[in-house]
Design an enzyme around this catalytic site. Sequence first.
Site, short mmCIF file in Angstrom:
data_model
loop_
_atom_site.label_atom_id
_atom_site.label_comp_id
_atom_site.label_asym_id
_atom_site.label_seq_id
_atom_site.Cartn_x
_atom_site.Cartn_y
_atom_site.Cartn_z
N ASP A 34 58.28 55.32 100.74
CA ASP A 34 58.20 55.57 102.21
C ASP A 34 57.02 56.45 102.44
OD1 ASP A 34 58.73 56.64 104.77
OD2 ASP A 34 60.29 58.05 104.08
N ASP A 58 60.55 58.81 107.35
CA ASP A 58 61.69 58.42 107.89
C ASP A 58 62.86 57.91 107.03
OD1 ASP A 58 60.81 55.98 107.06
OD2 ASP A 58 60.77 55.08 108.97
N ASP A 62 57.84 51.47 103.47
CA ASP A 62 57.27 50.79 104.50
C ASP A 62 55.98 50.21 103.89
OD1 ASP A 62 55.51 53.08 104.13
OD2 ASP A 62 56.76 53.94 105.45
N ASP A 119 58.81 36.30 101.79
CA ASP A 119 60.15 35.48 101.81
C ASP A 119 60.39 34.70 103.12
OD1 ASP A 119 63.02 35.35 100.74
OD2 ASP A 119 62.53 37.33 100.03
N ASN A 166 56.12 57.62 105.56
CA ASN A 166 56.05 58.57 106.94
C ASN A 166 57.09 59.42 106.85
OD1 ASN A 166 57.94 56.81 107.50
ND2 ASN A 166 56.91 55.79 109.35
N ASP A 198 64.98 31.71 100.70
CA ASP A 198 66.03 32.11 100.47
C ASP A 198 67.30 30.85 100.98
OD1 ASP A 198 67.93 34.72 100.72
OD2 ASP A 198 68.54 33.73 102.61
#
Length: 560
Positions: free
Chosen positions: A23, A27, A31, A100, A25, A201
Amino acid sequence: MVCMKRWWKEAVVYQIYPRSFKDSNGDGIGDLQGIIEKLDYLKKLGIGVVWLSPVYQSPNDDNGYDISDYRAIMKEFGTEKDFEELLQGMHQRGIKLVMDLVVNHTSDEHKWFIESRSSKDNQFRDYYIWRNGKDGNPPNNWGSFFSGSAWKYDKATDQYYFHLFSTKQPDLNWENKKVRSEVYDMMKFWFDKGIDGFRMDVINLISKVPGLPDGEKGENDLYGNGFPFTANGPRIHEFLQEMNREVLSKYDIMTVGEAPGVDPKTAELYVNSDRNELNMIFQFELMDIDSGEHGKWDIKPWKLTTFKEIMFKWYDTLKGKGWNSLFLNNHDQPRMVSRFGNDKEYRVESAKLLATFLHTWQGTPYIYQGEEIGMTNVHFNDISEYKDIESINMYKEMSALGVPKETLMKGIYAKGRDNARTPIQWNSSENAGFTDGKPWINVNPNYKEINVERALADKSSVFYYYQKLIQLRKQYEVIVYGDINMLYKDDESIFAYTRNLNNERLLVILNFFDSKVEFNLPEDIEYKATELLISNYQVEEHDLHSIRLRPYEARVYLLK
């Protein structure tokens, strides 16, 4: 048939589950900028390809596998500009990017489905599978993979829509040529951006048997088994050959299809290079090795002879025709060192042993994030700490039937998907250095002992062992393309085999358990000299005729 050389056969793939990677940032959610921060770490490891789990716009009912816009980046992960920076950063470091592709279903918040459910005569109605109910019941008795019926009643048009997974993941109707055309256009959009392939998938579920007949139902089953009518359906190869013709053949890319319920003979239809479908598939026969008669949550002990038999059968059937993908864990599977190794007394040794197997068998190895430092399963105290829809739904359904909490939690500890989804343990600071905020899912409490910072500071760590395995694969063609000859076929402790290519020969010796065992070299294997390429213990003697193997010991020799 000679084995054709291809870059995707020689590469090692590293799977990133972005929500749990890094992460940037605060939150609490991993990301794209977090991944960018760690690209030099991936380069140091030596991998050649990143498979990035979905980063498309999604309401996150199933952590991004429910897509509401295939051409937009999820706001929690970043922007289109972040994505382009990530792709450029990977390519600058010699790393390819595989995305994906989730096209068996969309989110119920996708614009196609919003239109589709609005009326029976809407132009998007036939993008999904709608049916009338039967006497107030769903159209058939099939169950969803995520518990409950595979049908959801929609009051607006008095019909049911079909969903193999969550109610918020309606299945696309691949019989509709417009749907296929939309998918192919979207794939071209990403290839033209410069990505290097797709992991597809549950791709073998896109063709359903016409008529959607009731499935077999045991006396204790709540729902019928629809799997035989949805897996490897009647038009699946027609659809994939069309996809190859329209899109895949036009680019130098890698494709791997997730294919539950496929045996080696069926797999050959998907990956035989003469058939123009896919490069590889993920098969789950090995992942079901510890599943009892009642499925995934019914856990039984596994045997090494079964493990070996499965691996050799897949190698032998596809040899010279198609290519295998090699993995022991991913975002849907528990951590391999907890499942197939010993995550307590011999965590480091068994993590290295399993890696040795994965990287010296024939096929393309896939590393799941955190595997390279020996991350383990997690034991949260209560179901409230879990985030995975599959585990939560199972817990609710089985609790209602009176199954005790201890039994249910034992299953989740062993097989729950959140085992793989706890954040990467970067260092020993709060939240394992994953985030400055509150992580979306709790960190595994063992992060102070098991983390990247410690691994990089210790030259005998699991990380450097992986780095060496990846380097050896680049150095010796026999590791990639060599034939396999199994030794000790019926032994329940030792997994041993030779690899042969032209004048190169390898001997791989693996003691899969915590007892000390004797390895005796078969008489028909002759050599003049040996070179120890890698081992997970200090090795003094090199007489291969008789070796006393230590717990979880792994050795790889070059025979001369």
